[in-house]
Design a protein around this motif. Structure first.
Motif, PDB file in Angstrom:
ATOM      1  N   ARG A  24       4.756   2.109  -9.652  1.00 30.89           N
ATOM      2  CA  ARG A  24       4.459   1.563  -8.085  1.00 30.89           C
ATOM      3  C   ARG A  24       5.347   0.606  -7.697  1.00 30.89           C
ATOM      4  O   ARG A  24       5.489  -0.011  -6.774  1.00 30.89           O
ATOM      5  N   ARG A  28       5.111   0.613  -0.988  1.00 28.72           N
ATOM      6  CA  ARG A  28       4.211  -0.108   0.640  1.00 28.72           C
ATOM      7  C   ARG A  28       4.879  -1.790   0.511  1.00 28.72           C
ATOM      8  O   ARG A  28       4.762  -2.850   1.515  1.00 28.72           O
ATOM      9  N   TYR A  33      10.932   0.384   2.204  1.00 28.22           N
ATOM     10  CA  TYR A  33       9.931   1.232   2.285  1.00 28.22           C
ATOM     11  C   TYR A  33       8.722   1.805   3.770  1.00 28.22           C
ATOM     12  O   TYR A  33       8.853   3.082   4.303  1.00 28.22           O
ATOM     13  N   ASP A  73       3.501  11.776  -6.022  1.00 25.55           N
ATOM     14  CA  ASP A  73       2.576  11.551  -6.702  1.00 25.55           C
ATOM     15  C   ASP A  73       1.972  12.625  -7.867  1.00 25.55           C
ATOM     16  O   ASP A  73       2.699  13.329  -8.279  1.00 25.55           O
ATOM     17  N   SER A 208      -4.626   6.954 -15.034  1.00 28.70           N
ATOM     18  CA  SER A 208      -5.473   6.070 -14.682  1.00 28.70           C
ATOM     19  C   SER A 208      -6.909   5.557 -14.554  1.00 28.70           C
ATOM     20  O   SER A 208      -7.090   4.822 -14.653  1.00 28.70           O
ATOM     21  N   HIS A 321      -0.598  -2.285 -14.603  1.00 30.25           N
ATOM     22  CA  HIS A 321      -1.272  -1.070 -13.815  1.00 30.25           C
ATOM     23  C   HIS A 321      -0.096  -1.208 -12.004  1.00 30.25           C
ATOM     24  O   HIS A 321       0.885  -1.686 -12.723  1.00 30.25           O
TER      25      HIS A 321
END
Ligand code: CP3
Length: 344
Positions: A24, A28, A33, A73, A208, A321
């Protein structure tokens, strides 16, 4: 790409420091972004190759990261199969037509590569941007969701805390669940091989939510399908297998023969590595919450992991993660600097 630190580490070759990228990393937590996100919906961003390329390049340009990851995604495979996907602010991903039974599974399509061509187009645009960086050799990581994790979104109709619907689907309708998992696996093989043909330099499979499963159910409903996918990939690039739950499942993950196992933050990563066959590298495993902390803490926790891996070939620094959206950008930048300054 032979001189890329990331590729060397993924192939268990020696590097002068660990390469670093972060799950990631394009998102955000970056003000840049939001400048793009304020103009387009998330799916528009994914499906417009020039925009997907702009976002993919943000962490390369602003963080100096050692590998780029395609902006997309994991749920685009579910959408291509017939799931009605949307991403709503504050709600997260939603499938408006959740899968409930065998009939719903049978209605999903598998011959869907033409619907995912925008990803191949984005990869080509990104590679032309990366080639302009010259000697730096920043590889591009492609990815897909693992069948269990993608199934969980298709069945729940979105995110879930406990995966109750998914588990009941597996337990009470195993035939339908297995059929769905195999369909997702078939699409994922085509999709990742398409990404490899379009020019990605590595691929990562994201499982995940595997940590929700028991040992036996992980084997039956997750691992089996990841193994099937990896065995059918065009193995011209390294394959990374990520799951939350890897502290427990890493030895099973290794049976699928990935090049790299990506480790969550619960385990001692060196201990995990010692349990894997020779030649399988590890990636990880900083608790992403550390990136909220004071800089001295960030540095200390990073160096602990790197020191732990001293003398081991095949280590890629990453988080256990993904980065959370409200982690300060400055802290992420600092973390990358600490890792890039280190020398074994
Ligand atoms: O890592 C990267 O920078 C590459 C892009 C990427 C995204 N999603 C962009 C994204 C990757 C690799 C993913 C994978 C993904 N998507 C996973 C596996 C990794 C993980 O974190 O476990 C999962 C489970 C998803 C499903 C998904 N997509 C969720 C749960 C959400 C909502 C999250 C939230 O906090 O709202 C998304 C949306 C999403 N995917 C965003 C981004 C940048 C946010 C979209 C926005 O701007 O609103």
């Amino acid at each position: 790409m032979k001189n890329s630190l990331f590729i060397k580490a993924a192939l268990s070759q020696e590097t002068e420091r660990p390469p670093v990228w972060m799950m990631r990393q394009a998102g955000r937590f970056m003000p840049e972004y939001w400048e793009i996100k304020n103009k387009y919906s998330f799916l528009e961003m994914c499906k417009t190759p020039e925009i997907a390329a702009d976002v993919t390049m943000l962490p390369v340009d602003l963080l100096g990261i050692d590998a780029a990851i395609l902006f997309s995604d994991i749920l685009v495979t579910g959408e291509a199969m017939g799931g009605q996907l949307s991403f709503e602010q504050g709600v997260g991903p939603r499938f408006a037509n959740p899968v409930q039974n065998l009939k719903d599974v049978e209605a999903l399509e598998v011959d869907v590569l033409d619907r995912l061509q925008y990803v191949a187009d984005a990869i080509r645009v990104i590679q032309s941007r990366l080639s302009k960086l010259g000697d730096q050799q920043i590889p591009l990581i492609g990815f897909a969701g693992a069948p269990f994790t993608v199934m969980s979104y298709l069945v729940e109709g979105g995110s879930s805390k406990d995966f109750k619907k998914t588990k009941l689907f597996m337990f009470n309708q195993p035939e339908a669940a297995h059929k769905l998992l195999q369909k997702i696996a078939d699409v994922t093989v085509d999709y990742l091989n398409m990404q490899i043909a379009a020019g990605v330099n590595a691929v990562q499979i994201f499982d995940s939510w595997a940590l929700a499963l028991s040992w036996d159910d992980y084997r039956e409903f997750s691992h089996q399908y990841i193994q099937n996918i990896i065995s059918r990939l065009n193995r011209t690039v390294p394959v990374i297998s990520f799951c939350k739950g890897s502290s427990v499942f890493a030895p099973i993950m290794a049976e699928a023969k990935p090049d790299v196992v990506s480790v969550d933050w619960n385990a001692d990563i060196r201990n995990i590595k010692s349990k894997l066959p020779q030649g399988i590298a590890v990636q990880g495993n900083l608790d992403p919450f550390v990136l909220y902390a004071d800089k001295a803490v960030i540095k200390d926790r990073i160096l602990r992991i790197i020191e732990r891996m001293r003398g081991e070939k095949g280590f890629i620094f990453n988080l256990g993660h993904g980065i959370m959206p409200d982690i300060p950008f400055d802290n992420v930048k600092y973390a990358v600097e600490v890792i890039k300054e280190f020398r074994y």
